[in-house]
Write a protein that holds these residues in place. Structure first.
Motif, PDB file in Angstrom:
ATOM      1  N   TRP A  32       0.857  -1.185   0.000  1.00 48.74           N
ATOM      2  CA  TRP A  32       0.000   0.000   0.000  1.00 48.74           C
ATOM      3  C   TRP A  32       0.893   1.235   0.000  1.00 48.74           C
ATOM      4  CZ3 TRP A  32      -0.558   3.767   3.970  1.00 48.74           C
ATOM      5  CH2 TRP A  32       0.138   3.507   5.154  1.00 48.74           C
ATOM      6  N   SER A  33       0.322   2.358  -0.445  1.00 47.19           N
ATOM      7  CA  SER A  33       1.047   3.624  -0.473  1.00 47.19           C
ATOM      8  C   SER A  33       0.087   4.738  -0.097  1.00 47.19           C
ATOM      9  CB  SER A  33       1.657   3.870  -1.859  1.00 47.19           C
ATOM     10  OG  SER A  33       0.644   3.912  -2.850  1.00 47.19           O
ATOM     11  N   ASP A  34       0.590   5.950  -0.027  1.00 45.01           N
ATOM     12  CA  ASP A  34      -0.256   7.092   0.317  1.00 45.01           C
ATOM     13  C   ASP A  34      -1.022   7.506  -0.936  1.00 45.01           C
ATOM     14  OD1 ASP A  34      -1.457   9.216   1.517  1.00 45.01           O
ATOM     15  OD2 ASP A  34       0.328  10.450   1.697  1.00 45.01           O
ATOM     16  N   TYR A  35      -2.250   7.002  -1.055  1.00 39.64           N
ATOM     17  CA  TYR A  35      -3.056   7.161  -2.261  1.00 39.64           C
ATOM     18  C   TYR A  35      -4.508   7.391  -1.855  1.00 39.64           C
ATOM     19  CZ  TYR A  35      -4.799   5.847  -6.959  1.00 39.64           C
ATOM     20  OH  TYR A  35      -5.406   5.822  -8.184  1.00 39.64           O
ATOM     21  N   ARG A  70       3.799  -1.037   3.692  1.00 38.32           N
ATOM     22  CA  ARG A  70       3.879   0.229   2.959  1.00 38.32           C
ATOM     23  C   ARG A  70       5.082   0.228   2.038  1.00 38.32           C
ATOM     24  NH1 ARG A  70       2.976   6.283   5.507  1.00 38.32           N
ATOM     25  NH2 ARG A  70       2.987   7.403   3.496  1.00 38.32           N
ATOM     26  N   ARG A  71       4.824   0.543   0.767  1.00 40.07           N
ATOM     27  CA  ARG A  71       5.861   0.597  -0.261  1.00 40.07           C
ATOM     28  C   ARG A  71       5.515   1.706  -1.255  1.00 40.07           C
ATOM     29  NH1 ARG A  71       7.427  -2.868   2.731  1.00 40.07           N
ATOM     30  NH2 ARG A  71       8.291  -4.916   2.271  1.00 40.07           N
ATOM     31  N   PRO A  72       6.494   2.435  -1.791  1.00 39.00           N
ATOM     32  CA  PRO A  72       6.202   3.329  -2.927  1.00 39.00           C
ATOM     33  C   PRO A  72       5.623   2.513  -4.081  1.00 39.00           C
ATOM     34  CG  PRO A  72       8.410   3.706  -2.073  1.00 39.00           C
ATOM     35  CD  PRO A  72       7.903   2.465  -1.407  1.00 39.00           C
ATOM     36  N   TRP A  73       4.722   3.128  -4.841  1.00 42.90           N
ATOM     37  CA  TRP A  73       4.034   2.387  -5.908  1.00 42.90           C
ATOM     38  C   TRP A  73       5.019   1.735  -6.869  1.00 42.90           C
ATOM     39  CZ3 TRP A  73      -0.140  -0.009  -7.182  1.00 42.90           C
ATOM     40  CH2 TRP A  73      -0.403  -0.319  -8.513  1.00 42.90           C
ATOM     41  N   GLN A  76       6.525  -1.430  -5.542  1.00 42.19           N
ATOM     42  CA  GLN A  76       5.636  -2.571  -5.330  1.00 42.19           C
ATOM     43  C   GLN A  76       5.740  -3.581  -6.472  1.00 42.19           C
ATOM     44  OE1 GLN A  76       1.577  -1.719  -4.102  1.00 42.19           O
ATOM     45  NE2 GLN A  76       2.223   0.158  -3.098  1.00 42.19           N
ATOM     46  N   ALA A 166       6.693   9.692  -7.096  1.00 38.18           N
ATOM     47  CA  ALA A 166       5.845   9.315  -5.953  1.00 38.18           C
ATOM     48  C   ALA A 166       4.490   9.976  -6.115  1.00 38.18           C
ATOM     49  CB  ALA A 166       6.477   9.738  -4.626  1.00 38.18           C
TER      50      ALA A 166
END
Length: 254
Positions: A32-35, A70-73, A76, A166
């Motif tokens: 998942w990421s901050d989206y 948590r991983r940057p897109w 992933q 990002a």
């Protein structure tokens, strides 16, 4: 809302606290990421959002557990190819991705649009940008729907594309005038813009509405060849539960 039993399981899943389950299966590692509003950090740092809620319902219906990492897109995809992630949410199939993953049936739709600062002149098609001294930002590693990909294959449009590394750089790149447009899901970018002070954004051109899927790494399928079928069956069961509709109702317009 989740049933009482499922609600009790959810915090454990989001904290990544599961090791071996009573059934002897490891939890499925999902990126998942901050989206926002699909995935974003909650007050404790654990993920929340539309994807998190829907996929937890799917997992429970499939008899699986999720460990959210948590991983940057862009990272992933590499992690799934190497077997360091089992699942990736909000994914679009492409020939490259099919070399290391398979995909569940779609679990929701998403919009793709060209966005700019408020007051940007609207467009009727991307081709109108050809020959202009502009830059079009996009998140590195994303895959657009086929119709959008084909349009962007035009060499004149290719020269305008500017990769951003990002999700949270799209807004700052637009407001900082490092790009003139961004191709993104308008729901997430407009939400960021409303929450952070600065110039407003607007949709310049709607490009597509397309289904998104759960990407399943072939590495986990080697160990569990029945997993894709289990996830698809879980999705069908979850869709018929009242909780699925209740989750969607909490995110109107998506």
């Amino acid at each position: 809302m989740l049933r009482r039993r499922d609600a009790c399981l959810l915090p454990l899943a989001l904290a990544g606290a599961w090791a071996w389950g009573d059934d002897g299966k490891l939890p499925l590692r999902i990126g998942w990421s901050d989206y926002p509003p699909f995935q974003r950090p909650g007050p404790s740092g654990s993920p929340q959002g539309l994807d998190v809620e829907l996929l937890e319902l799917l997992a429970v219906a499939a008899g699986e557990r999720l460990q959210w990492l948590r991983r940057p897109w862009a990272r992933q995809m590499a992690d799934a190819a190497q077997g360091e992630l089992d699942l990736i949410p909000s994914a679009t199939p492409t020939p490259e991705r099919l070399s290391f993953a398979e995909f569940t049936q779609p679990y929701r739709n998403e919009r793709v649009a060209l966005l700019g600062l408020a007051g940007t002149a609207p467009l009727h098609r991307l081709a109108e940008l050809k020959g202009r001294p502009v830059k079009i930002g996009f998140i590195r590693g994303v895959a657009f729907p086929v119709a959008v990909r084909r349009e962007l294959e035009d060499p004149e449009l290719q020269r305008l594309l500017q990769p951003l590394y990002a999700n949270d750089l799209t807004l700052s790149a637009l407001r900082g005038h490092r790009v003139d447009y961004v191709i993104d899901d308008p729901a997430t970018l407009l939400l960021r813009a409303a929450r952070e002070p600065g110039q407003a954004l607007e949709v310049v051109l709607e490009l597509a509405v397309s289904p998104v899927h759960l990407l399943v790494s072939k590495r986990v399928l080697e160990a569990r060849p029945d997993l894709l079928a289990r996830l698809n069956q879980g999705l069908q069961r979850a869709r018929h539960q009242a909780e699925w509709g209740q989750v969607l109702a909490r995110y109107p317009g998506l």
